[in-house]
Design an enzyme around this catalytic site. Structure first.
Site, short mmCIF file in Angstrom:
data_model
loop_
_atom_site.label_atom_id
_atom_site.label_comp_id
_atom_site.label_asym_id
_atom_site.label_seq_id
_atom_site.Cartn_x
_atom_site.Cartn_y
_atom_site.Cartn_z
N ASP A 191 0.92 -0.86 0.03
CA ASP A 191 0.34 -0.06 0.16
C ASP A 191 0.53 0.93 -0.47
O ASP A 191 1.61 0.91 -0.24
CB ASP A 191 -1.17 0.21 1.51
CG ASP A 191 -2.61 0.89 0.93
OD1 ASP A 191 -2.35 1.85 -0.07
OD2 ASP A 191 -3.41 -0.44 0.85
N HIS A 262 -2.58 3.03 -4.80
CA HIS A 262 -2.38 2.85 -3.44
C HIS A 262 -0.63 2.67 -4.26
O HIS A 262 -0.28 1.15 -2.80
CB HIS A 262 -3.06 1.76 -2.92
CG HIS A 262 -4.45 2.07 -2.09
ND1 HIS A 262 -4.99 3.53 -1.46
CD2 HIS A 262 -5.47 2.31 -2.19
CE1 HIS A 262 -5.66 3.42 -0.89
NE2 HIS A 262 -6.52 2.82 -1.51
N GLU A 325 -9.98 2.84 -5.21
CA GLU A 325 -9.04 3.81 -5.40
C GLU A 325 -8.10 4.78 -6.14
O GLU A 325 -7.12 4.64 -5.52
CB GLU A 325 -8.70 3.81 -3.78
CG GLU A 325 -10.39 3.59 -2.95
CD GLU A 325 -10.30 4.30 -1.40
OE1 GLU A 325 -10.80 4.51 -0.40
OE2 GLU A 325 -9.20 3.28 -0.87
#
Ligand code: ACM
Ligand code: ZN
Length: 757
Positions: A191, A262, A325
């Site tokens: 991440d 990410h 995302e």
């Protein structure tokens, strides 16, 4: 109700009249339990008989379990001898995959599995039953259990990027999964805040990417950071060890390598793979960041080489490629990205994301594996063989299943175990949300929208543990339990088994077991919950107090004093027509079982009045119904209880009928900013009044202070006006701005309370 369940009910009621009713805390509840007379007792000469050599791992697991419970270790033998537990695999149609029968008779225990996983689940049932009650007396009441899982994917996730957890704890976490018959461990390994898996070909991924120069701490919107170097990673040897440990417990480890978003930890190590070339730093804060992988050939080369090593380490069918995302701002401004879009005929950046994922899918498929990704991988077109993990709600899972793709359900509303699980007054700081164990227990993984044929694509469900606010192993356990146990029952036990009272009684026994094992868990179940309702008598608020059935007696006060075992006992609705603080606690006899929780009702001219709301709230954020807006309770600064209603729409009108013409001083409505969760304050709120409910006169249009965060009030002075009706017309932004999480989507609108004075 199916035949199977009628049968089960009959068997369970028979159990209550048998001579030795087994007090069973088994979670998840088995499909069928037939109690019998007598008990089996282990002695020092007891043995474990293995019908098949391949059951050695299972036999050793049982032996070690017996040793830790009873202090002696039975020998493993190829044939029964003495008081034996006999393990065998018998493939037959009556026991599907992972199913088992466990027959306990006075002189022998037989565990017969459909496969080795079934034998293992039979063993965990036996050990968990031995765990209950009196460990000094090893007698186990006789019974026959026939059991099989409802879903094939029974998952728990752990984020080791925001905070890192050592191998010893990862194994302890896997033990918990095994205890509840969960069979997928989703290991979130990369991440923005850290790359946690050693990749031999790219050592900088961990030399650089595993370490950050500090961490965010405290409530998100305070933006506070420390500067302590933080990090860690797993060597490939450690990963192999964990995978083998999980495999011995019939748990498949699903590694997650995040892309294209990410990605900051990877970009810090290899900045040439970003659109701007950097420099980049491993991120200290939480959220969603604009710098993502650029779809260059060098990026695909690195990711494919990484995935090749990952597939060597993790033998499971699915590789999780993230996909959530991913902001598109860098791609929009990047000549390379734009040239790829032109070359490939892609109409927008969503299609570029889809192109990215499809290329990765092709590579993974060529290596005989499949990809699974968060539901954003549906945007711009789903890769041909991909499975979807539905997290932003159930829509992603529904869309996947309806188009013939497999889906794992993990909606934030029920499956995010980083949310608060009780009154935040008594809970450690959490990211937000409010997901009680009762709510998890009430979850149904198959969306009602699906036909039976489509429902077959729902592989199961999964609980997610993101660790922005979870720094220690103890805290992970506390957030996971007891919600993991509730989810385990939902994904293992038959759909029709939904008895909250019975579940909670088993959970209370399980709390004793967990306590004895030194495992941390939340007892927020013992805190009284409040709910409010309207009354036919306008201007009144009716309050209900509740805990799960059978836990104890609720006692309460309305004068602000601390409830005791002699305070009024709650039997039915508390009716209030004026401001008051209700305090309540649960008692078992004279012993207080949980915390004292409180609800303060603050009455004004709108409280308890009739209202109209157009359109109604989204069903996911409508716990208390529209009366919530006039129930006399304002939400706190955060979205952590039932006081917020949510909408994903461009305009909402709220009209309150004060009951009669009133002289007014002020009207306002509460809204919320939580941009990290895509919740934006209204773009504007127009407040209008009317005497007849038909013709409204605008009083003011109010806009948010751009610097305000958390809960904010949109109100105006109404001195000199009189009216019977007050209307709030609440408009949202047309789309989340480019630099924000969820850019381009319609924002969420959250409202809590109307105030009229
Ligand atoms: C997620 O929670 N971003 C999948
Ligand atoms: Zn680019």
């Amino acid at each position: 109700m199916t035949h199977r369940i009628l049968f089960l009910c009959a068997l369970l009621s028979a159990g209550t009249v048998s001579a030795q009713p087994p007090t069973s805390s088994l979670i998840p509840l088995p499909v069928r339990v037939v109690p019998a007379e007598g008990a089996f007792t282990f002695d020092a000469a007891s043995t474990i008989a293995l019908d098949q050599r391949e059951l050695t791992d299972e036999g050793e697991f049982l032996r070690d379990g017996i040793r830790s419970l009873l202090g002696f270790a039975p020998m493993l033998l190829p044939a029964p001898k003495g008081r034996t537990v006999r393990l065998s695999i018998l493939q037959r149609d009556s026991i599907p995959a992972e199913g088992y029968t466990l027959a306990i008779t006075p002189d022998r225990i037989d565990i017969i599995g459909a496969d080795d996983a079934g034998v293992f689940h039979g063993i965990t049932s036996l050990l968990n039953m031995m765990h209950q009650g009196d460990n000094a007396s090893p007698g186990i009441a006789c019974r026959t259990i026939t059991d099989l899982p409802r879903f094939a994917w029974r998952g728990m996730h752990l984020d080791v990027c925001r905070h890192f957890f050592p191998v010893a704890f990862v194994k302890r976490y896997i033990d918990l999964l095994a205890r509840y018959k969960m069979n997928r461990f989703h290991w979130h390994l990369t991440d923005d805040q850290g790359w946690r898996i050693e990749i031999k070909k790219y050592p900088k991924l961990t030399q650089v990417g595993a370490w950050r120069n500090g961490s965010q701490y405290g409530p998100y919107n305070q933006h506070t950071f420390d500067s302590t170097r933080y990090g860690g990673f797993y060597t490939q040897e450690q990963i192999r060890d964990v995978v083998a440990y999980a495999q011995a417990r019939h748990i498949t480890v699903v590694p997650e390598i995040e892309m294209p978003g990410h990605a900051l930890a990877a970009l810090a190590a290899y900045p040439e793979l970003g659109c701007t070339g950097g420099p980049y730093a491993v991120e200290r804060g939480w959220g969603v960041f604009d710098d993502v992988f650029c779809p260059k050939e060098e990026t695909f080369t690195l990711l494919q080489n990484v995935l090749a090593e990952v597939m060597e380490l993790f033998p499971g069918e699915y590789i999780h490629i993230g996909g959530d995302e991913c902001p598109k701002v860098r791609w929009k401004a990047c000549p390379h990205c734009q040239s790829v879009m032109e070359r490939e005929g892609l109409k927008d950046e969503h299609e570029l994301q889809s192109y990215f994922i499809k290329r990765i899918e092709r590579f993974v498929n060529e290596h005989g594996r499949k990809i699974i990704g968060w539901d954003e991988i549906l945007e711009g077109g789903l890769a041909p063989n991909a499975a979807v993990m539905s997290w932003r709600g159930t829509e992603g899972g529904i869309a996947a299943a309806q188009s013939g793709h497999y889906a794992v359900m993990s909606p934030g509303s029920h499956c995010y175990f980083d949310h608060y699980q009780g009154d935040p007054a008594f809970e450690p700081l959490a990211i937000g949300g409010f997901t009680t164990v009762q709510k998890v227990y009430g979850y149904e993984p198959v969306p009602a929208e699906l036909t039976p044929a489509e429902a077959k694509y729902i592989l199961g469900a999964q609980g997610n543990l993101w660790t922005e606010y979870i720094l220690t192993p103890e805290h992970v356990e506390y957030m996971a339990l007891p919600r993991m146990a509730a989810l385990a029952e939902r994904v293992w036990s038959p759909k029709e088994v939904r008895d909250e009272g019975a579940f909670v009684r088993r959970l209370e026994l399980e709390f004793e077991n967990l306590g004895a094992m030194g495992i941390h868990f939340s007892k927020s179940l013992y805190n009284v919950e409040f709910s409010t309702k309207g009354s036919k008598k306008r201007g009144q608020v009716n309050t209900e107090l509740s805990v799960a059935p059978g836990l104890g007696e609720i006692r309460y006060t309305t004068d602000g004093s601390e409830p005791t075992d002699t305070s009024a006992r709650f039997f039915s609705t508390i009716e209030q027509r004026g401001s008051a603080t209700i305090k309540a606690a649960l008692f078992g006899g004279n012993k207080k079982l949980g915390n004292t929780t409180a609800l303060t009702l603050t009455f004004d001219k709108a409280t308890g009045r009739a209202l109209q709301v157009e359109p109604g709230p989204d069903e996911r954020y409508d716990d208390g119904g529209i009366f919530t807006l006039v129930n006399g309770v304002s939400a706190g600064a955060k979205r952590v209880n039932h006081e917020w209603l949510g909408w994903c729409t461009s305009q909402v009108t709220v009209t309150v009928d004060l009951g009669s013409e009133e002289g007014l001083a002020h009207a306002g409505i509460g809204g919320l900013e939580e941009r990290s969760s895509w919740i934006h304050p209204p773009e504007s709120v127009t407040i209008a009044t009317s005497s007849d409910g038909q013709t409204f006169t605008d009083a003011a249009t109010v806009r948010p202070d751009p610097k305000a965060s958390g809960r904010m009030e949109f109100g105006t002075d109404l001195s000199g006006r009189s009216a019977r009706y007050v209307r709030f017309t609440v408009r949202t932004l047309p789309a989340i701005p480019d630099d924000q999480p969820g850019a381009g989507n319609l924002p969420w609108l959250f409202l809590d309370e109307v105030h009229v004075r």
